[in-house]
Scaffold this active site. Structure first.
Site, short mmCIF file in Angstrom:
data_model
loop_
_atom_site.label_atom_id
_atom_site.label_comp_id
_atom_site.label_asym_id
_atom_site.label_seq_id
_atom_site.Cartn_x
_atom_site.Cartn_y
_atom_site.Cartn_z
N LYS A 1 -10.14 -11.56 -3.58
CA LYS A 1 -10.34 -12.48 -2.46
C LYS A 1 -10.77 -13.85 -3.00
O LYS A 1 -10.49 -14.20 -4.14
CB LYS A 1 -11.37 -11.89 -1.50
CG LYS A 1 -10.93 -10.59 -0.84
CD LYS A 1 -9.97 -10.84 0.30
CE LYS A 1 -9.74 -9.58 1.11
NZ LYS A 1 -8.88 -9.83 2.28
N GLU A 2 -11.48 -14.63 -2.17
CA GLU A 2 -11.89 -15.98 -2.57
C GLU A 2 -12.67 -15.99 -3.88
O GLU A 2 -12.66 -16.96 -4.63
CB GLU A 2 -12.71 -16.62 -1.45
CG GLU A 2 -11.89 -17.16 -0.30
CD GLU A 2 -11.43 -16.12 0.70
OE1 GLU A 2 -10.99 -16.51 1.79
OE2 GLU A 2 -11.48 -14.90 0.41
N GLN B 1 -1.34 -8.94 3.42
CA GLN B 1 -0.68 -10.22 3.72
C GLN B 1 0.75 -10.27 3.18
O GLN B 1 1.59 -11.01 3.71
CB GLN B 1 -1.51 -11.38 3.16
CG GLN B 1 -2.80 -11.62 3.94
CD GLN B 1 -3.68 -12.67 3.29
OE1 GLN B 1 -3.29 -13.35 2.35
NE2 GLN B 1 -4.89 -12.80 3.80
N LYS C 1 -14.48 -23.31 5.40
CA LYS C 1 -13.19 -22.61 5.27
C LYS C 1 -12.79 -21.94 6.58
O LYS C 1 -11.61 -21.94 6.94
CB LYS C 1 -13.28 -21.59 4.14
CG LYS C 1 -11.99 -20.83 3.86
CD LYS C 1 -12.14 -19.95 2.64
CE LYS C 1 -10.97 -19.01 2.45
NZ LYS C 1 -9.71 -19.68 2.09
N ASP D 1 -8.88 -23.61 6.34
CA ASP D 1 -7.68 -22.79 6.14
C ASP D 1 -6.59 -23.11 7.17
O ASP D 1 -5.40 -23.10 6.84
CB ASP D 1 -8.03 -21.30 6.21
CG ASP D 1 -8.56 -20.78 4.88
OD1 ASP D 1 -8.98 -21.62 4.05
OD2 ASP D 1 -8.57 -19.55 4.67
N SER E 1 -5.89 -2.42 5.03
CA SER E 1 -6.08 -3.41 6.11
C SER E 1 -5.01 -3.29 7.19
O SER E 1 -4.51 -4.28 7.70
CB SER E 1 -6.09 -4.84 5.54
OG SER E 1 -6.97 -4.96 4.45
N HIS F 1 -16.85 -18.64 1.64
CA HIS F 1 -17.48 -18.79 2.95
C HIS F 1 -18.23 -17.53 3.39
O HIS F 1 -19.33 -17.62 3.95
CB HIS F 1 -16.42 -19.15 4.00
CG HIS F 1 -15.27 -18.18 4.09
ND1 HIS F 1 -14.78 -17.71 5.29
CD2 HIS F 1 -14.51 -17.56 3.13
CE1 HIS F 1 -13.77 -16.88 5.07
NE2 HIS F 1 -13.59 -16.78 3.77
N ARG F 2 -17.66 -16.35 3.12
CA ARG F 2 -18.30 -15.12 3.60
C ARG F 2 -19.59 -14.80 2.84
O ARG F 2 -20.51 -14.20 3.40
CB ARG F 2 -17.32 -13.95 3.56
CG ARG F 2 -16.12 -14.19 4.45
CD ARG F 2 -15.53 -12.96 5.06
NE ARG F 2 -14.33 -13.31 5.80
CZ ARG F 2 -14.31 -13.84 7.02
NH1 ARG F 2 -15.44 -14.06 7.66
NH2 ARG F 2 -13.17 -14.15 7.61
N ASN G 1 -7.13 -22.81 -0.87
CA ASN G 1 -7.41 -21.41 -1.21
C ASN G 1 -7.15 -20.53 0.01
O ASN G 1 -7.86 -19.56 0.26
CB ASN G 1 -8.86 -21.26 -1.69
CG ASN G 1 -9.08 -19.94 -2.42
OD1 ASN G 1 -8.14 -19.23 -2.78
ND2 ASN G 1 -10.33 -19.60 -2.65
N ASP H 1 -13.20 -7.55 5.37
CA ASP H 1 -14.02 -8.75 5.51
C ASP H 1 -15.36 -8.45 6.16
O ASP H 1 -16.41 -8.87 5.68
CB ASP H 1 -13.26 -9.82 6.32
CG ASP H 1 -12.11 -10.43 5.53
OD1 ASP H 1 -12.11 -10.30 4.29
OD2 ASP H 1 -11.21 -11.02 6.15
#
Length: 439
Positions: A349-350, A171, A425, A49, A198, A399-400, A92, A322
């Site tokens: 999310k992803e 974001q 990522k 990222d 968030s 990734h998470r 991404n 997250d």
């Protein structure tokens, strides 16, 4: 590696030096680029990222030089990118495409931004709507509300309060906060419509902007006041900036310290962190984990509950979306149900993280209930109810998912995790670091 087999593990102990925070790294890269002067960023995250952001800035004509030991030197452009027409591939990386979109819309130039297929399913409408309010010309290329997008040269004028929704992703607000100072010939007011999720990520944005010389005030919980620019220099380089360790990445090792009896200590993030995800440690404490912390470290040494087992909790995760994923897998080792509320943002999310988490937790024997903005996890009833799925745990190019499910290797069976390389990522060395502390 198509997959990796790990476990079963009984103990976790040791210490881990965390990679730099992704949220801080990508914000700092863009602020350094928009600044007057040269910025040396230390402990910058080296992962997919942040490479997306670095490469985009280079394409825009900036000098971004990677040095050894996670140091990066950025020559600022004082708010005006040298390249006035570019086609940028953003992978991404939500923390890259959203703030960069806003900064590019202020340039009076032409840019196209696209990404991988999943990025083209991740919403950007609320940000585009906010930018259009100040005169930005942005068009959707394929589907309304989603990348790819085309930005065209436009005359930016802020005549009124800028409004942005806050309930899909913080974001979008971060992007406006970082970009609008460039054109703030008069004071600018941004108002958030509806709930702001968030919020700690907005606090990161505000603290970093202050380091680069722009202090945003908050007249109330829904409003942000950007001061009028007093010269052609808006953002000013602080010279050097040390990036904190990643608090989201810390969550996996803190959970290991509870599940695997510890002690496990994470270095690079502590009680004074500007990242909201340090609150994961508080959630773990509610489950009964034994936690201590210093200025730049947190340690977990097993469980203090009388039965030596974690207990299930009900918790609002709006501010730690997250790290809440780590709680979902930690719940496999708790007595009683764990309910995570306020996680609607997982859906965009992803991957759709609520659906993915529910599917994969069921594979190892958990009882799971999912809703539009919550998930409830009940651990397998006994060791005999644990399963080791022969087809492995799927990670959805997220990734998470891969990092969270490494914790499930503390169940009674070996666990196969598919596509473990997706951790690149944000944490390319995750499984090597994980191996150092488990036995």
């Amino acid at each position: 590696m198509p997959n990796i087999e790990i476990g079963p593990f009984k103990r976790a102990q040791g210490s881990i030096i965390l990679p730099g925070s992704k949220s801080i790294s990508n914000r700092a890269l863009l602020l350094a680029a928009l600044s007057s002067g040269t910025t040396t960023l230390k402990n910058l995250l080296d992962a997919d990222d942040t490479q997306v952001m670095r490469n985009a800035l280079r394409q825009l004509g900036l000098s971004v030089i990677d040095q050894p030991n996670h140091v990066c030197v950025v020559e600022g452009c004082n708010g005006k990118f040298p390249v006035r027409d570019a086609d940028l591939f953003m992978g991404n990386a939500g923390t890259a495409i959203r703030p960069l979109t806003a900064a590019l819309a202020m340039q009076g130039a032409n840019y196209r931004l696209s990404g991988v297929a999943r990025m083209h399913e991740r919403p950007i409408r609320d940000l585009v709507d906010g930018l259009r309010q100040v005169g930005a010309k942005i068009e959707y290329e394929l589907q309304d509300g989603y990348p790819p997008i085309q930005i065209s040269a436009a005359d930016i004028q802020i005549k009124d309060v800028v409004k942005v929704r806050g309930d899909v992703s913080s974001q979008f607000l971060t992007a406006l906060l970082m970009a609008l100072p460039l054109v703030a010939y008069e004071p600018v007011r941004i108002e958030v419509v509806g709930e702001l999720i968030s919020r700690p990520y907005i606090d990161i944005t505000l603290k970093l902007m202050a380091r680069f010389g722009v202090k945003v005030s908050c007249p109330d919980s829904q409003s942000f006041a950007i001061p009028a620019k007093t010269s052609h220099i808006v953002f000013q380089s602080p010279g050097e900036l040390l990036v904190e360790g990643d608090a989201s990445s810390a969550s996996y090792f803190l959970a290991l310290g509870a599940i695997g009896n510890g002690p496990v200590r994470v270095l690079g993030v502590g009680k004074d962190s500007i990242q909201g995800d340090v609150a994961f440690a508080d959630a773990l404490a509610l489950m009964g984990a034994n936690i201590t912390a210093g200025e730049d470290w947190i340690e977990v040494a097993g469980v203090k509950n009388a039965n030596r087992k974690l207990n299930g909790i009900t918790i609002d995760c709006t501010e730690i979306p997250d790290a809440a994923m780590t709680l979902a897998v930690t719940a496999l080792f708790a007595e009683g149900p764990t309910r995570l509320n306020g996680i609607a943002s997982w859906r965009v999310k992803e991957t759709d993280r609520i659906a993915a988490m529910a599917t994969e937790l069921k594979k190892v024997g958990a009882i799971v209930e999912e809703g539009s903005d919550y998930i409830v996890i009940q651990a397998p009833a006994s060791q005999d109810h644990w399963k080791s799925p022969s087809d492995g745990i799927d990670t959805y190019d997220d990734h998470r998912m891969a990092m969270c499910f490494s914790l499930a290797a503390f169940g009674p069976h070996t666990l196969k995790i598919n596509d473990p390389n997706c951790v690149a990522k944000t944490f390319p060395t995750y499984f090597a670091e994980f191996a150092q502390v488990v036995s």
